[in-house]
Motif scaffolding. Structure first.
Motif, PDB file in Angstrom:
ATOM      1  N   LEU A  14      -2.391  -2.489   5.832  1.00 36.92           N
ATOM      2  CA  LEU A  14      -0.896  -2.890   5.992  1.00 36.92           C
ATOM      3  C   LEU A  14      -0.863  -3.325   7.235  1.00 36.92           C
ATOM      4  CD1 LEU A  14       1.222  -2.734   3.631  1.00 36.92           C
ATOM      5  CD2 LEU A  14       1.845  -0.534   4.658  1.00 36.92           C
ATOM      6  N   MET A  15      -0.215  -4.449   7.543  1.00 42.52           N
ATOM      7  CA  MET A  15       0.032  -5.098   8.876  1.00 42.52           C
ATOM      8  C   MET A  15       0.952  -5.659   9.066  1.00 42.52           C
ATOM      9  SD  MET A  15      -3.546  -6.671  10.666  1.00 42.52           S
ATOM     10  CE  MET A  15      -5.073  -5.853  10.902  1.00 42.52           C
ATOM     11  N   PHE A  55      -4.783   6.740  -8.109  1.00 45.72           N
ATOM     12  CA  PHE A  55      -6.101   6.343  -8.774  1.00 45.72           C
ATOM     13  C   PHE A  55      -7.258   5.480  -8.135  1.00 45.72           C
ATOM     14  CE2 PHE A  55      -3.568   2.579  -9.153  1.00 45.72           C
ATOM     15  CZ  PHE A  55      -4.425   1.581  -9.007  1.00 45.72           C
ATOM     16  N   MET A  56      -6.715   4.966  -6.930  1.00 45.51           N
ATOM     17  CA  MET A  56      -7.951   4.074  -6.218  1.00 45.51           C
ATOM     18  C   MET A  56      -8.409   5.063  -4.927  1.00 45.51           C
ATOM     19  SD  MET A  56      -7.151   0.445  -6.669  1.00 45.51           S
ATOM     20  CE  MET A  56      -8.103  -0.603  -7.571  1.00 45.51           C
ATOM     21  N   ASP A  57      -7.440   6.040  -4.577  1.00 43.61           N
ATOM     22  CA  ASP A  57      -7.772   6.387  -3.459  1.00 43.61           C
ATOM     23  C   ASP A  57      -8.134   5.368  -2.235  1.00 43.61           C
ATOM     24  OD1 ASP A  57      -8.119   8.459  -1.817  1.00 43.61           O
ATOM     25  OD2 ASP A  57     -10.571   8.647  -2.254  1.00 43.61           O
ATOM     26  N   PHE A  58      -7.405   4.553  -2.324  1.00 40.64           N
ATOM     27  CA  PHE A  58      -7.458   3.450  -1.248  1.00 40.64           C
ATOM     28  C   PHE A  58      -7.009   4.047   0.309  1.00 40.64           C
ATOM     29  CE2 PHE A  58      -4.109   1.908  -3.768  1.00 40.64           C
ATOM     30  CZ  PHE A  58      -3.026   2.061  -2.768  1.00 40.64           C
ATOM     31  N   GLN A  59      -7.102   3.215   1.075  1.00 42.07           N
ATOM     32  CA  GLN A  59      -6.503   3.599   2.280  1.00 42.07           C
ATOM     33  C   GLN A  59      -5.516   2.464   2.868  1.00 42.07           C
ATOM     34  OE1 GLN A  59      -9.270   4.427   5.299  1.00 42.07           O
ATOM     35  NE2 GLN A  59     -10.442   6.002   4.084  1.00 42.07           N
ATOM     36  N   VAL A  60      -4.325   2.928   3.331  1.00 43.89           N
ATOM     37  CA  VAL A  60      -3.695   2.048   4.193  1.00 43.89           C
ATOM     38  C   VAL A  60      -3.939   2.141   5.518  1.00 43.89           C
ATOM     39  CG1 VAL A  60      -1.305   1.395   4.800  1.00 43.89           C
ATOM     40  CG2 VAL A  60      -2.004   1.960   2.541  1.00 43.89           C
ATOM     41  N   TRP A  61      -4.282   1.282   6.445  1.00 41.27           N
ATOM     42  CA  TRP A  61      -4.394   1.111   7.752  1.00 41.27           C
ATOM     43  C   TRP A  61      -3.011   0.750   8.264  1.00 41.27           C
ATOM     44  CZ3 TRP A  61      -9.715   0.565  10.089  1.00 41.27           C
ATOM     45  CH2 TRP A  61     -10.845   1.233   9.249  1.00 41.27           C
ATOM     46  N   ASP A  62      -2.304   1.742   8.962  1.00 42.65           N
ATOM     47  CA  ASP A  62      -1.154   1.074   9.380  1.00 42.65           C
ATOM     48  C   ASP A  62      -1.273   0.808  10.814  1.00 42.65           C
ATOM     49  OD1 ASP A  62       1.512   0.802   9.551  1.00 42.65           O
ATOM     50  OD2 ASP A  62       2.103   2.869   8.899  1.00 42.65           O
ATOM     51  N   LEU A  86      -5.457  -7.628   2.607  1.00 44.63           N
ATOM     52  CA  LEU A  86      -4.738  -7.494   3.729  1.00 44.63           C
ATOM     53  C   LEU A  86      -3.201  -7.741   3.580  1.00 44.63           C
ATOM     54  CD1 LEU A  86      -3.850  -7.141   6.822  1.00 44.63           C
ATOM     55  CD2 LEU A  86      -4.223  -9.649   6.881  1.00 44.63           C
ATOM     56  N   ILE A  87      -2.415  -6.933   3.701  1.00 47.27           N
ATOM     57  CA  ILE A  87      -0.769  -7.118   3.313  1.00 47.27           C
ATOM     58  C   ILE A  87      -0.303  -7.279   4.507  1.00 47.27           C
ATOM     59  CG2 ILE A  87       1.294  -5.819   2.340  1.00 47.27           C
ATOM     60  CD1 ILE A  87      -0.498  -4.331   0.320  1.00 47.27           C
ATOM     61  N   TRP A  88       0.391  -8.418   4.729  1.00 45.36           N
ATOM     62  CA  TRP A  88       1.123  -8.749   6.041  1.00 45.36           C
ATOM     63  C   TRP A  88       2.582  -8.501   5.628  1.00 45.36           C
ATOM     64  CZ3 TRP A  88      -1.201  -9.845  10.764  1.00 45.36           C
ATOM     65  CH2 TRP A  88      -0.406 -10.052  11.869  1.00 45.36           C
TER      66      TRP A  88
END
Ligand code: GDP
Length: 346
Positions: A14-15, A55-62, A86-88
């Motif tokens: 997340l950016m 369910f995905m155990d993903f990470q958000v890099w803030d 990448l979520i902008w």
């Protein structure tokens, strides 16, 4: 197909500019923070890696908004290697030219070095804009991104745009679509849900990750926002009930006559329930936990990732009461569950 599978876990990043809403989004979607409490969140000032128990155990890099991620002080190998999307985040209530400019630099950089990363733009905080202005702003942002990219000889870059707000369901729907692109088995899941719908006279079926309320697949009939909202609210009710009684002694909430809700214990099975959504019994909801009591290896692998708590199947049905058809629906759902296990074998 775009998910990088270093350790089998698709990763989201997340950016966006400072105060665009990144911390709020991850708190509301993954930590169940009520949206109004985001007012008291501290703005992001450092890179945060957060493991999401979903369910995905993903990470958000803030990421903090004011740093330059393409500069030499960042090691892109570490940063982008395992990213699936990448979520902008762009604050639609604020001046956004600078945000667009930064976004475009990022797109150009990723396109040359990491073309497999999906680029997802959340035009965020749209709740604060009037209906007309909202559409204009959205189109303006898309146009500016495309113009600037085409000036740099990038035509039709793989960038998707969503209007989002933490004050309604739009943020969950946008996340659902972002996540679905990272699930290679999506077409199979959709086909399974399609056949479940046609065999059981179901109008719309969703496969939900209950804790995040992200849906990982739905049948391919047209989706209207209302049906997602209804299912999502129903999950809240189920979670409340199950928190009171405990998952292991889950209750069956059954209603066959208008407006009447009965509770019945189902013991040690995957819980299911049918309720009417209104007093006139014009619409019905069916909920079935998909793999809570499956054996552990299946649980761990339903999405080829770990940390899966459980998924739920939620179906919307119209006019006629499904009471008489429930055995048939139950049977079709168990066929669906078996098929799911084939789709995600160990
Ligand atoms: P960050 O610096 O990108 O992490 O931004 P924050 O998450 O700290 O959010 C900044 C401010 O925006 C906070 O006051 C939030 O309450 C507010 N905010 C976040 N999302 C939304 C939204 O969807 N709508 C509105 N109106 N405000 C939002």
């Amino acid at each position: 197909p775009n998910s990088k599978t270093g350790d089998g876990k698709p990763r989201l990043m997340l950016m966006g500019q400072r105060r665009s809403g990144k911390s709020s989004i991850s708190s509301v979607v993954f930590h169940k923070l009520p949206p109004s409490e985001t007012l008291y969140l501290e703005t992001t000032t450092k890179i945060k890696k957060e493991a999401m128990h979903s369910f995905m155990d993903f990470q958000v890099w803030d990421f903090p908004g004011h740093l330059d991620y393409t500069g030499p002080e960042f090691d892109p190998e570490n940063l982008f290697d395992e990213i699936g999307a990448l979520i902008w985040v762009i604050d639609a209530q604020d001046e956004y030219l600078e945000a667009i400019h930064r976004l475009n630099r990022m797109i150009i950089y990723l396109q040359s070095s990491y073309p497999a990363i999906n680029i997802e733009v959340f035009v965020h905080k749209v709740d604060g804009l009037s209906d007309d202005y909202r559409g204009d702003t959205f189109r303006d942002i898309i146009q500016r991104v495309q113009d600037e990219l085409s000036d740099n000889n990038y035509e039709n870059p793989p960038v998707s745009f969503y209007q989002t707000s933490i004050y309604d369901h739009s943020i969950f729907e946008a996340f659902s679509k972002v996540i679905q692109k990272l699930i290679p088995q999506l077409p199979t899941l959709e086909a399974l849900l399609n056949s479940l719908c046609s065999n059981s006279r179901i109008e719309k079926a969703y496969l939900f990750d209950v804790l995040s309320k992200i849906y990982i697949a739905t049948d391919t009939s047209p989706t209207d926002i209302g049906s997602y909202a209804i299912c999502s609210d129903y999950i809240d009710v189920v979670i409340d009930v199950s928190e009171i009684y405990g998952w292991d002694r889950f209750m069956q909430i059954g209603s066959t006559t208008a407006g009447e809700v009965g509770l019945e214990e189902t013991g040690n099975q995957d819980a299911d329930s049918v309720i009417t959504m209104d007093r006139k019994a014009h619409n019905y909801l069916y909920l079935k936990e998909i793999n809570k009591y499956a054996n552990p290896s299946t649980i761990l692998n339903v999405l080829t990732v770990c940390s899966l708590r459980y998924l739920a199947l939620i179906c919307l049905m119209g006019e006629d009461s499904p009471a008489g058809r429930k055995p048939l629906i139950d049977h079709n759902v168990s066929v669906f569950q078996d098929a799911l296990k084939q789709v995600f074998p160990r």
